[in-house]
Motif scaffolding. Structure first.
Motif, PDB file in Angstrom:
ATOM      1  N   TYR A   1       0.825  -1.204   0.000  1.00 28.69           N
ATOM      2  CA  TYR A   1       0.000   0.000   0.000  1.00 28.69           C
ATOM      3  C   TYR A   1       0.863   1.258   0.000  1.00 28.69           C
TER       4      TYR A   1
ATOM      5  N   ARG B   1      -1.852   5.649   2.673  1.00 24.02           N
ATOM      6  CA  ARG B   1      -2.939   4.767   3.117  1.00 24.02           C
ATOM      7  C   ARG B   1      -2.554   4.060   4.412  1.00 24.02           C
TER       8      ARG B   1
ATOM      9  N   GLY C   1     -11.967   2.013  -0.141  1.00 29.02           N
ATOM     10  CA  GLY C   1     -12.054   3.466  -0.196  1.00 29.02           C
ATOM     11  C   GLY C   1     -12.462   3.987  -1.560  1.00 29.02           C
TER      12      GLY C   1
ATOM     13  N   THR D   1     -13.522   7.788   1.845  1.00 29.32           N
ATOM     14  CA  THR D   1     -12.494   7.404   2.813  1.00 29.32           C
ATOM     15  C   THR D   1     -12.629   5.930   3.165  1.00 29.32           C
ATOM     16  N   PRO D   2     -11.522   5.149   3.188  1.00 24.34           N
ATOM     17  CA  PRO D   2     -11.620   3.738   3.608  1.00 24.34           C
ATOM     18  C   PRO D   2     -12.218   3.626   5.008  1.00 24.34           C
TER      19      PRO D   2
END
Length: 207
Positions: free
Chosen positions: A83, A87, A152, A156-157
């Motif tokens: 990632y 993140r 996300g 937003t995740p």
């Protein structure tokens, strides 16, 4: 879920539990390593509802880390080393993870965070001084087992909180539906950051 694993250790202590390249651990050896980690994590404050980041490449340490967190009573937060740093930083900040389990070679890829960092390769000599016995259970069926983040793609995740009982129910359903035994092979194809990876790890280990 870790107690179901311990029951399998009692049934087949000398059977191979993990194979990674030329490395192999029996159920007894895997359990002992996860227990040492669990005891160490408890000294760092890990217990029920405490979140621990899990950022490791595929390795024996990945499964040891997952089991160790659960045996300590905590919940793991899978973090894909691939990632972007932004993140990873968001997830570590959002969860306020008390500890981050990783490998020394990944340290340069990780963002700064408020928690404690523990490298399962570099710091293992310290962890190995802990007892190899099963720690007393502290988590209940309603405590968290893991928190997994959405992609996300719609904003937003979001962290989805999965309780122990949900994971156990899913594994028991898989056991009754697919009737796994020692002659079966399961393709471990899914990155740990995706929910499907959960059964690919636990269904073989519990059977």
């Amino acid at each position: 879920i870790h107690q179901l694993f311990e029951q399998q250790v009692e049934r087949t202590p000398d059977a191979p539990a993990l194979v990674f390249g030329e490395e192999q651990l029996t159920y007894r050896e895997l359990n002992a390593r996860a227990n040492r980690l669990a005891h160490h994590l408890r000294t760092l404050g890990v217990g029920p509802e405490v979140l621990v980041g899990l950022c490791l490449e595929r390795s024996l340490e990945l499964v040891i880390g997952m089991l160790g967190i659960l045996k300590a009573g905590g919940a793991y937060v899978p973090l894909d080393p691939g990632y972007p740093k932004e993140r990873l930083a968001f997830m570590l900040e959002d969860t306020q993870a008390l500890v981050l389990l990783t490998q020394e070679r990944l340290l340069g890829q990780l963002p700064p965070h408020a928690g404690r960092t523990l490298c399962l390769d570099r710091d293992w000599p310290t962890v190995a001084t802990e007892p190899a016995t099963n720690p007393p259970a502290t988590a209940s069926a309603t405590n968290l087992a893991y928190v997994i983040y959405t992609s996300g793609s719609t904003g937003t995740p979001k962290g989805v909180m999965i309780e122990q009982r949900a994971l156990v129910n899913h594994m028991e359903w898989m056991r009754s539906t697919f009737n796994f035994d020692g002659s079966d092979s399961v393709l471990q194809k899914t990155p740990i950051s995706f929910d499907a990876a959960t059964w690919e790890f636990f269904a073989p280990l519990l059977n």
